[in-house]
Design a protein around this motif. Structure first.
Motif, PDB file in Angstrom:
ATOM      1  N   LEU A 152     -50.163  36.905 -11.538  1.00 48.00           N
ATOM      2  CA  LEU A 152     -51.388  36.305 -12.071  1.00 48.00           C
ATOM      3  C   LEU A 152     -52.369  35.844 -10.991  1.00 48.00           C
ATOM      4  CD1 LEU A 152     -50.054  34.375 -15.176  1.00 48.00           C
ATOM      5  CD2 LEU A 152     -51.648  36.299 -15.154  1.00 48.00           C
ATOM      6  N   PRO A 153     -51.926  35.244  -9.885  1.00 46.69           N
ATOM      7  CA  PRO A 153     -52.894  34.793  -8.883  1.00 46.69           C
ATOM      8  C   PRO A 153     -53.839  35.902  -8.405  1.00 46.69           C
ATOM      9  CG  PRO A 153     -50.782  33.790  -8.431  1.00 46.69           C
ATOM     10  CD  PRO A 153     -50.554  34.779  -9.533  1.00 46.69           C
ATOM     11  N   GLU A 154     -53.363  37.154  -8.350  1.00 45.85           N
ATOM     12  CA  GLU A 154     -54.212  38.224  -7.826  1.00 45.85           C
ATOM     13  C   GLU A 154     -55.356  38.619  -8.772  1.00 45.85           C
ATOM     14  OE1 GLU A 154     -51.399  41.280  -7.064  1.00 45.85           O
ATOM     15  OE2 GLU A 154     -50.934  41.646  -9.169  1.00 45.85           O
ATOM     16  N   VAL A 155     -55.320  38.122 -10.033  1.00 45.82           N
ATOM     17  CA  VAL A 155     -56.405  38.444 -10.963  1.00 45.82           C
ATOM     18  C   VAL A 155     -57.160  37.203 -11.428  1.00 45.82           C
ATOM     19  CG1 VAL A 155     -55.382  40.603 -11.773  1.00 45.82           C
ATOM     20  CG2 VAL A 155     -54.794  38.456 -12.929  1.00 45.82           C
ATOM     21  N   PRO A 157     -59.590  33.682 -10.719  1.00 41.59           N
ATOM     22  CA  PRO A 157     -60.576  33.182  -9.755  1.00 41.59           C
ATOM     23  C   PRO A 157     -59.871  32.419  -8.641  1.00 41.59           C
ATOM     24  CG  PRO A 157     -61.263  32.703 -12.009  1.00 41.59           C
ATOM     25  CD  PRO A 157     -59.852  33.203 -12.097  1.00 41.59           C
ATOM     26  N   ALA A 158     -60.481  32.336  -7.486  1.00 39.10           N
ATOM     27  CA  ALA A 158     -59.824  31.813  -6.282  1.00 39.10           C
ATOM     28  C   ALA A 158     -59.190  30.441  -6.477  1.00 39.10           C
ATOM     29  CB  ALA A 158     -60.830  31.762  -5.138  1.00 39.10           C
ATOM     30  N   LEU A 159     -59.937  29.480  -7.033  1.00 39.00           N
ATOM     31  CA  LEU A 159     -59.392  28.132  -7.182  1.00 39.00           C
ATOM     32  C   LEU A 159     -58.242  28.095  -8.188  1.00 39.00           C
ATOM     33  CD1 LEU A 159     -62.611  25.892  -7.091  1.00 39.00           C
ATOM     34  CD2 LEU A 159     -60.877  26.212  -5.302  1.00 39.00           C
ATOM     35  N   LYS A 160     -58.374  28.837  -9.275  1.00 38.67           N
ATOM     36  CA  LYS A 160     -57.298  28.887 -10.262  1.00 38.67           C
ATOM     37  C   LYS A 160     -56.072  29.576  -9.683  1.00 38.67           C
ATOM     38  CE  LYS A 160     -60.128  28.642 -14.445  1.00 38.67           C
ATOM     39  NZ  LYS A 160     -60.527  29.308 -15.714  1.00 38.67           N
ATOM     40  N   ALA A 161     -56.289  30.560  -8.817  1.00 36.62           N
ATOM     41  CA  ALA A 161     -55.169  31.254  -8.176  1.00 36.62           C
ATOM     42  C   ALA A 161     -54.378  30.292  -7.292  1.00 36.62           C
ATOM     43  CB  ALA A 161     -55.679  32.428  -7.358  1.00 36.62           C
ATOM     44  N   ILE A 162     -55.100  29.454  -6.532  1.00 39.85           N
ATOM     45  CA  ILE A 162     -54.424  28.464  -5.682  1.00 39.85           C
ATOM     46  C   ILE A 162     -53.636  27.481  -6.542  1.00 39.85           C
ATOM     47  CG2 ILE A 162     -54.799  26.546  -4.088  1.00 39.85           C
ATOM     48  CD1 ILE A 162     -57.280  28.113  -3.072  1.00 39.85           C
ATOM     49  N   GLY A 163     -54.271  27.019  -7.621  1.00 41.75           N
ATOM     50  CA  GLY A 163     -53.602  26.082  -8.515  1.00 41.75           C
ATOM     51  C   GLY A 163     -52.353  26.676  -9.149  1.00 41.75           C
ATOM     52  N   ARG A 165     -50.458  29.090  -7.894  1.00 39.16           N
ATOM     53  CA  ARG A 165     -49.423  29.230  -6.861  1.00 39.16           C
ATOM     54  C   ARG A 165     -48.717  27.892  -6.597  1.00 39.16           C
ATOM     55  NH1 ARG A 165     -53.412  32.775  -4.351  1.00 39.16           N
ATOM     56  NH2 ARG A 165     -52.612  34.922  -4.338  1.00 39.16           N
ATOM     57  N   LEU A 166     -49.478  26.795  -6.653  1.00 38.32           N
ATOM     58  CA  LEU A 166     -48.905  25.482  -6.366  1.00 38.32           C
ATOM     59  C   LEU A 166     -48.139  24.918  -7.556  1.00 38.32           C
ATOM     60  CD1 LEU A 166     -51.877  23.834  -4.430  1.00 38.32           C
ATOM     61  CD2 LEU A 166     -49.728  24.700  -3.459  1.00 38.32           C
ATOM     62  N   ALA A 167     -48.734  25.034  -8.739  1.00 39.99           N
ATOM     63  CA  ALA A 167     -48.168  24.356  -9.907  1.00 39.99           C
ATOM     64  C   ALA A 167     -47.175  25.210 -10.689  1.00 39.99           C
ATOM     65  CB  ALA A 167     -49.296  23.905 -10.836  1.00 39.99           C
ATOM     66  N   LYS A 168     -47.273  26.526 -10.578  1.00 41.67           N
ATOM     67  CA  LYS A 168     -46.461  27.395 -11.428  1.00 41.67           C
ATOM     68  C   LYS A 168     -45.490  28.259 -10.636  1.00 41.67           C
ATOM     69  CE  LYS A 168     -49.016  26.392 -15.167  1.00 41.67           C
ATOM     70  NZ  LYS A 168     -48.496  25.767 -16.396  1.00 41.67           N
ATOM     71  N   ARG A 169     -45.222  27.887  -9.400  1.00 43.59           N
ATOM     72  CA  ARG A 169     -44.396  28.773  -8.580  1.00 43.59           C
ATOM     73  C   ARG A 169     -42.995  28.959  -9.163  1.00 43.59           C
ATOM     74  NH1 ARG A 169     -45.142  24.088  -5.665  1.00 43.59           N
ATOM     75  NH2 ARG A 169     -43.259  22.892  -5.125  1.00 43.59           N
ATOM     76  N   LYS A 170     -42.488  27.963  -9.885  1.00 39.42           N
ATOM     77  CA  LYS A 170     -41.165  28.096 -10.477  1.00 39.42           C
ATOM     78  C   LYS A 170     -41.153  29.087 -11.639  1.00 39.42           C
ATOM     79  CE  LYS A 170     -39.432  23.504  -9.207  1.00 39.42           C
ATOM     80  NZ  LYS A 170     -38.889  22.215  -9.709  1.00 39.42           N
ATOM     81  N   GLU A 171     -42.328  29.421 -12.166  1.00 37.37           N
ATOM     82  CA  GLU A 171     -42.407  30.371 -13.276  1.00 37.37           C
ATOM     83  C   GLU A 171     -42.415  31.820 -12.791  1.00 37.37           C
ATOM     84  OE1 GLU A 171     -45.612  29.503 -15.911  1.00 37.37           O
ATOM     85  OE2 GLU A 171     -45.112  27.363 -16.059  1.00 37.37           O
ATOM     86  N   ARG A 172     -42.494  32.001 -11.462  1.00 39.65           N
ATOM     87  CA  ARG A 172     -42.549  33.359 -10.915  1.00 39.65           C
ATOM     88  C   ARG A 172     -41.152  33.834 -10.505  1.00 39.65           C
ATOM     89  NH1 ARG A 172     -47.349  33.806  -6.669  1.00 39.65           N
ATOM     90  NH2 ARG A 172     -46.815  36.009  -6.925  1.00 39.65           N
ATOM     91  N   GLN A 173     -40.944  35.128 -10.661  1.00 39.00           N
ATOM     92  CA  GLN A 173     -39.657  35.736 -10.358  1.00 39.00           C
ATOM     93  C   GLN A 173     -39.666  36.330  -8.951  1.00 39.00           C
ATOM     94  OE1 GLN A 173     -36.795  36.030 -12.159  1.00 39.00           O
ATOM     95  NE2 GLN A 173     -35.850  37.203 -10.508  1.00 39.00           N
ATOM     96  N   PRO A 174     -38.757  35.902  -8.070  1.00 43.37           N
ATOM     97  CA  PRO A 174     -38.659  36.568  -6.768  1.00 43.37           C
ATOM     98  C   PRO A 174     -38.262  38.030  -6.974  1.00 43.37           C
ATOM     99  CG  PRO A 174     -37.433  34.485  -6.789  1.00 43.37           C
ATOM    100  CD  PRO A 174     -37.793  34.785  -8.207  1.00 43.37           C
ATOM    101  N   LEU A 175     -38.911  38.923  -6.269  1.00 43.74           N
ATOM    102  CA  LEU A 175     -38.646  40.352  -6.460  1.00 43.74           C
ATOM    103  C   LEU A 175     -37.379  40.761  -5.723  1.00 43.74           C
ATOM    104  CD1 LEU A 175     -42.207  41.945  -6.253  1.00 43.74           C
ATOM    105  CD2 LEU A 175     -41.019  40.900  -8.184  1.00 43.74           C
ATOM    106  N   PRO A 176     -36.567  41.614  -6.345  1.00 48.42           N
ATOM    107  CA  PRO A 176     -35.339  42.053  -5.696  1.00 48.42           C
ATOM    108  C   PRO A 176     -35.630  43.016  -4.545  1.00 48.42           C
ATOM    109  CG  PRO A 176     -35.669  43.249  -7.741  1.00 48.42           C
ATOM    110  CD  PRO A 176     -36.748  42.205  -7.678  1.00 48.42           C
TER     111      PRO A 176
END
Length: 558
Positions: A152-155, A157-163, A165-176
């Protein structure tokens, strides 16, 4: 009875209008030429112009070709409503691939079945942890050659992307660490350049899976010409096409055929702007109407109900909204009246199926909008009403029977028809399995699905008619009727009701009121009050799920 509709069908179309069979990607190519700097997508405030959308779709096409995509290679999309979807969709089609839509709400088992059945080789998804289990299953089972993973961060707006990455990082899956897994950015910038293939409009563009009349998931094989025909038909009946600026709500899931036809392809053909909402939320939809002054909405009745029930509806002006398309389920007369009175916007109810690329008929933009009907057939679309037990016998005016459809938007057949037989097509006519009749003036009125009809000792009971009688009770907000077994007459109706807020009643009181409105054989044997009805992926009441739940409950207590 037969209602044959061409250019003089009741939907006015421009003089000299005719269909032009096109590859789906050509819709985007032409709009990028005619509307290069016009916004095509708005996602959380980030804009893609038509020039940019074509550039990224072309880059995706190059990436798919670099991964070995050839004509007909199946590329799966397991995506919510983010810009990844239209970019990957048009990119895959420009590369000559066949798109296979997967719902992000599918279970791992459902995804694996569909991937095997379709022969999907490449899948596009997001790195959201909640969506990852089915993708890991595909990798573990060796079903994919490549998995393309966006975020999602790559699509945003810049400020929302930063937010995010900081607030939702636990919702992202590390890639195998897996050679088959690559990132979205790698797909878009592969380095190599390949000539884009010439795409035959008769080639299969989309495998859209549906439960069909048997309940077995089947892939409707929709050609490029089917999909572009439906987009052209919808544009032709719009008196504002080409003369007004369209701003469309993209809240319906794009993986569903309703959104594919009425939101995505129709908008791109018309050069409209789509405001994408990752998942429908009434407050967010209302905010989009206010912020972007939307002109066109498309949704199922439950979405319109949710919007007018939301507290923000009172502060939302619908003055710019020209029309609201409703489909997927019948809209009650009470909801239509309340929605139009509350918003001042016009609701156009329609009818369509996966097998018809989306739309068969719709109420007209100008003239009579007949509540409770599916409107008039689209240009070049024919409808027959036949006896379900003797399909060669045409029925008379206003006699209910099975709806048959023929037109340029009707599929070529089912994928792997040897497995998913029988084919529902005969001489180009699609046997829909839906029951209805044609009213004076050519308006189509649906009655029910033939498989939902209840046989009470030889008498036919249409659930929709019992539901309509139930909904006349002011206490009832929603109603769904299914068949339950009866040792004496075979089947009897059972009604499930959801009450309006602030209303109280009992099954006995409901039965007393409805009994004077329906025949003795139509009276529900049982009435159950629920907090909510089960719903399908696009939010319409799910009769199949309710029947399954009821059968399991009865089996457990037998």
């Amino acid at each position: 009875m037969m209602s044959s509709v061409a250019r003089d069908s009741g939907h006015p179309v421009p003089a000299g209008w005719s269909l032009e069979p096109l590859p789906v990607g050509e819709l985007l190519v032409r709009s990028a030429s005619a509307h290069a700097d016009k916004p095509a997508l708005d996602f959380q405030g980030r804009i893609w112009t038509y020039r940019q959308l074509l550039a990224e779709a072309t880059a995706a096409a190059q990436g798919f070709l670099d991964l070995g995509v050839e004509r007909g290679t199946r590329v799966g999309l397991f995506l919510p409503n983010t810009p990844h979807y239209p970019i990957a969709y048009y990119g895959a089609l420009l590369a000559g691939a066949t798109v296979v839509n997967f719902s992000p709400l599918y279970s791992s088992e459902e995804v694996a079945f569909q991937a095997r059945d379709s022969g999907t080789e490449i899948m596009v998804c997001l790195d959201l942890a909640r969506l990852w289990a089915p993708m890991q299953r595909l990798l573990d089972d060796g079903l994919l050659k490549h998995l393309v993973v966006g975020n999602l961060p790559e699509v945003l707006p810049a400020l929302k992307a930063i937010g995010f990455r900081l607030a939702k990082r636990k919702e992202r899956q590390p890639l195998p660490r897996d050679a088959r897994v690559l990132t979205w950015s790698t797909l878009l910038w592969p380095g190599a350049q390949h000539p884009l293939p010439v795409v035959d409009p008769k080639a299969i563009a989309l495998l859209q899976y549906t439960g069909g009349t048997t309940g077995t998931p089947k892939g409707a094989a929709l050609t490029h010409a089917n999909l572009t025909a439906n987009a052209e038909q919808l544009a032709a009946i719009d008196p504002g096409h080409g003369t007004r600026e369209g701003r469309v709500l993209g809240a319906l899931p794009l993986f569903h055929i309703f959104a594919n036809s009425c939101v995505l392809n129709r908008s791109v053909l018309s050069g409209a702007t789509i405001t994408l909402i990752a998942r429908f939320e009434p407050g967010e939809a209302l905010a989009a109407i206010r912020r972007n002054r939307l002109t066109d909405l498309a949704g199922v009745p439950a979405m319109y109900q949710a919007m007018i029930d939301h507290p923000d509806c009172a502060k939302t002006s619908f003055a710019t909204v020209k029309q609201c398309f409703s489909g997927g389920a019948a809209m009650t007369a009470a909801l239509k009246e309340r929605y139009e009175a509350t918003t001042g916007a016009r609701v156009l109810e329609g009818y369509g199926l996966t097998e018809t690329s989306g739309v068969v008929s719709v109420n007209p933009y100008v003239g009579e909008t007949r509540a409770g009907t599916a409107g008039l057939p689209l240009p070049l679309t024919e409808i027959r009403i036949v006896d379900p037990e003797a399909p060669d016998r045409l029925l008379g005016p206003e006699e209910a029977g099975e709806i048959l459809v023929r037109g340029p938007q009707v599929m070529t057949g089912y994928w792997r028809s040897d497995v998913n037989a029988p084919e529902p097509l005969a001489d180009g006519w699609l046997h829909t399995g839906d029951l209805g009749f044609v009213e004076p003036g050519g308006y189509l009125r649906l009655v029910d699905r033939s498989k939902d009809m209840i046989n009470v000792g030889g008498f036919k009971v249409f659930p929709s008619q019992v539901e309509a009688a139930l909904l006349k009770d002011p206490a009832i907000k929603e109603a769904l009727v299914i068949a339950i077994p009866d040792p004496r007459v075979g089947e009897r109706p059972k009604a499930f009701c959801v009450l309006n807020e602030g209303h109280e009643t009992t099954p006995a009181a409901i039965l007393k009121l409805v009994s004077v409105r329906v025949g003795k054989h139509e009276r529900p044997a049982e009435i159950e009050i629920l907090d909510d009805l089960p719903r399908t992926l696009i939010g319409k009441p799910d009769r199949k799920a309710l029947a399954k739940r009821e059968a399991e409950k009865r089996a457990a207590t037998a």
